[in-house]
Write a protein that holds these residues in place. Structure first.
Motif, PDB file in Angstrom:
ATOM      1  N   MET A  52       0.844  -1.203   0.000  1.00 28.14           N
ATOM      2  CA  MET A  52       0.000   0.000   0.000  1.00 28.14           C
ATOM      3  C   MET A  52       0.884   1.260   0.000  1.00 28.14           C
ATOM      4  N   LYS A  53       0.565   2.175  -0.907  1.00 20.67           N
ATOM      5  CA  LYS A  53       1.337   3.416  -0.970  1.00 20.67           C
ATOM      6  C   LYS A  53       0.947   4.302   0.211  1.00 20.67           C
ATOM      7  N   THR A  54       1.880   5.041   0.713  1.00 14.19           N
ATOM      8  CA  THR A  54       1.535   5.944   1.818  1.00 14.19           C
ATOM      9  C   THR A  54       0.757   7.128   1.258  1.00 14.19           C
ATOM     10  N   GLY A  55      -0.240   7.566   2.020  1.00 14.72           N
ATOM     11  CA  GLY A  55      -1.028   8.718   1.599  1.00 14.72           C
ATOM     12  C   GLY A  55      -2.112   8.351   0.618  1.00 14.72           C
ATOM     13  N   MET A  56      -2.229   7.057   0.306  1.00 11.95           N
ATOM     14  CA  MET A  56      -3.275   6.627  -0.616  1.00 11.95           C
ATOM     15  C   MET A  56      -4.618   6.545   0.128  1.00 11.95           C
ATOM     16  N   VAL A  57      -5.658   7.057  -0.495  1.00 12.21           N
ATOM     17  CA  VAL A  57      -6.992   6.935   0.107  1.00 12.21           C
ATOM     18  C   VAL A  57      -7.586   5.629  -0.396  1.00 12.21           C
ATOM     19  N   SER A  58      -7.938   4.742   0.524  1.00 18.48           N
ATOM     20  CA  SER A  58      -8.449   3.443   0.068  1.00 18.48           C
ATOM     21  C   SER A  58      -9.974   3.397   0.018  1.00 18.48           C
ATOM     22  N   CYS A  59     -10.486   2.464  -0.796  1.00 18.27           N
ATOM     23  CA  CYS A  59     -11.936   2.270  -0.982  1.00 18.27           C
ATOM     24  C   CYS A  59     -12.558   1.812   0.339  1.00 18.27           C
ATOM     25  N   VAL A  60     -13.724   2.313   0.634  1.00 16.11           N
ATOM     26  CA  VAL A  60     -14.434   1.946   1.859  1.00 16.11           C
ATOM     27  C   VAL A  60     -14.650   0.432   1.933  1.00 16.11           C
ATOM     28  N   ASN A  61     -14.969  -0.167   0.776  1.00 12.07           N
ATOM     29  CA  ASN A  61     -15.242  -1.606   0.734  1.00 12.07           C
ATOM     30  C   ASN A  61     -13.981  -2.448   0.547  1.00 12.07           C
ATOM     31  N   HIS A  62     -12.954  -1.868  -0.083  1.00 15.88           N
ATOM     32  CA  HIS A  62     -11.728  -2.603  -0.384  1.00 15.88           C
ATOM     33  C   HIS A  62     -10.524  -1.822   0.118  1.00 15.88           C
ATOM     34  N   ARG A  82     -21.307  11.059  -4.584  1.00 13.10           N
ATOM     35  CA  ARG A  82     -21.891  12.392  -4.520  1.00 13.10           C
ATOM     36  C   ARG A  82     -22.828  12.544  -3.318  1.00 13.10           C
ATOM     37  N   ARG A  83     -23.444  11.437  -2.912  1.00  8.68           N
ATOM     38  CA  ARG A  83     -24.463  11.539  -1.855  1.00  8.68           C
ATOM     39  C   ARG A  83     -23.857  11.449  -0.452  1.00  8.68           C
ATOM     40  N   CYS A  84     -23.047  10.399  -0.217  1.00  6.21           N
ATOM     41  CA  CYS A  84     -22.531  10.205   1.139  1.00  6.21           C
ATOM     42  C   CYS A  84     -21.117  10.754   1.322  1.00  6.21           C
ATOM     43  N   GLY A  85     -20.430  11.049   0.216  1.00  8.99           N
ATOM     44  CA  GLY A  85     -19.108  11.643   0.302  1.00  8.99           C
ATOM     45  C   GLY A  85     -17.989  10.670   0.639  1.00  8.99           C
ATOM     46  N   ARG A  86     -18.309   9.361   0.739  1.00 13.00           N
ATOM     47  CA  ARG A  86     -17.261   8.389   1.051  1.00 13.00           C
ATOM     48  C   ARG A  86     -16.460   8.069  -0.216  1.00 13.00           C
ATOM     49  N   ASN A  87     -15.253   7.522  -0.013  1.00 11.38           N
ATOM     50  CA  ASN A  87     -14.361   7.233  -1.140  1.00 11.38           C
ATOM     51  C   ASN A  87     -14.465   5.770  -1.573  1.00 11.38           C
ATOM     52  N   PHE A  88     -14.494   5.564  -2.890  1.00 11.33           N
ATOM     53  CA  PHE A  88     -14.652   4.202  -3.411  1.00 11.33           C
ATOM     54  C   PHE A  88     -13.721   3.941  -4.592  1.00 11.33           C
ATOM     55  N   CYS A  89     -13.472   2.643  -4.831  1.00 20.79           N
ATOM     56  CA  CYS A  89     -12.751   2.249  -6.045  1.00 20.79           C
ATOM     57  C   CYS A  89     -13.752   2.202  -7.195  1.00 20.79           C
ATOM     58  N   ASP A 110      -7.556  -2.528   0.307  1.00 16.44           N
ATOM     59  CA  ASP A 110      -6.326  -2.702  -0.474  1.00 16.44           C
ATOM     60  C   ASP A 110      -6.361  -1.974  -1.822  1.00 16.44           C
ATOM     61  N   ARG A 111      -7.522  -1.415  -2.171  1.00 13.87           N
ATOM     62  CA  ARG A 111      -7.615  -0.722  -3.461  1.00 13.87           C
ATOM     63  C   ARG A 111      -7.674   0.790  -3.257  1.00 13.87           C
ATOM     64  N   GLU A 112      -7.136   1.483  -4.234  1.00 15.28           N
ATOM     65  CA  GLU A 112      -7.124   2.935  -4.136  1.00 15.28           C
ATOM     66  C   GLU A 112      -8.492   3.513  -4.521  1.00 15.28           C
ATOM     67  N   ALA A 113      -8.960   4.432  -3.715  1.00 14.01           N
ATOM     68  CA  ALA A 113     -10.232   5.075  -4.033  1.00 14.01           C
ATOM     69  C   ALA A 113     -10.023   6.073  -5.153  1.00 14.01           C
ATOM     70  N   VAL A 114     -10.922   6.023  -6.131  1.00 14.14           N
ATOM     71  CA  VAL A 114     -10.783   6.950  -7.258  1.00 14.14           C
ATOM     72  C   VAL A 114     -11.960   7.923  -7.361  1.00 14.14           C
ATOM     73  N   VAL A 115     -13.027   7.584  -6.675  1.00 13.36           N
ATOM     74  CA  VAL A 115     -14.235   8.418  -6.784  1.00 13.36           C
ATOM     75  C   VAL A 115     -14.848   8.662  -5.406  1.00 13.36           C
ATOM     76  N   LYS A 116     -15.405   9.853  -5.249  1.00 12.40           N
ATOM     77  CA  LYS A 116     -16.153  10.185  -4.038  1.00 12.40           C
ATOM     78  C   LYS A 116     -17.637  10.089  -4.387  1.00 12.40           C
TER      79      LYS A 116
END
Ligand SMILES: [Zn+2]
Ligand SMILES: [Zn+2]
Length: 187
Positions: A1-11, A21-28, A13-19
């Protein structure tokens, strides 16, 4: 895992790429779906669908309310213009038994009028509750009444003008109300 990487709420180990629009959480990218121009997570999509359904269900437009009101009115007009419904009922209550001619009157006029009144009140309930069956049922019922009354007018069986206005204008207005609220009723 890269440092400073925002990870997906569900995964994690995966990098979040999208927020979302409704709940504002980060997802892959596997955890979101694009609707229109925006990305939503699956939890929010379910919630949006549920809310939309609830809103649709409770929605009552003025034209739909007018159509439903006219349906109830037409139901009573059908009974009122066939007063033998009441006469048959009164005779039956007096004598305690149905004689031949009473039974005949009941079958010829009173029963159809009572069924018609029941159908119109049922239609009003269906329209007010946004039921899908109210659309085809209402179109058929009113088309039937229009054809029946047009036939009677052509044969001079309907005398008074206000009766014609009610029995022809009423179904026409209800058909218009159904067409205007088609999406609300069918979808
Ligand atoms: Zn969300
Ligand atoms: Zn994910």
């Amino acid at each position: 895992m890269k440092t400073g990487m925002v990870s997906c709420v569900n995964h994690p180990d995966r990098e979040a790429v999208v927020k979302c629009r409704r709940c504002g959480r980060n997802f892959c990218s596997a955890c979101v779906e694009k609707v229109g121009n925006y990305w939503y997570c699956f939890d929010c999509l379910k919630e949006i669908a549920r809310e939309a359904k609830a809103v649709k269900h409770g929605r009552l437009t003025i034209t739909l309310a007018v159509g439903a009101l006219l349906s109830v009115l037409l139901g009573f007009v059908l009974l009122w213009t066939n007063q033998s419904v009441f006469m048959t009922l009164a005779m039956w209550m007096q004598s305690g038994s149905v004689q031949n001619e009473v039974a005949e009157g009941l079958l010829r006029v009173a029963l159809p009028a009572a069924i018609g009144a029941f159908c119109y009140i049922l239609l009003a309930v269906g329209m007010l509750a946004n039921k899908a069956w109210a659309f085809p049922f209402g179109l058929l019922l009113n088309a039937f009444l229009l054809i029946w009354k047009a036939y009677e007018i052509m044969h001079g069986e309907i005398g008074s003008t206000h009766e014609i206005i009610l029995l022809v204008g009423g179904p026409t207005a209800i058909i218009l109300s159904l067409m205007m609220n088609r999406r609300l009723l069918v979808e």
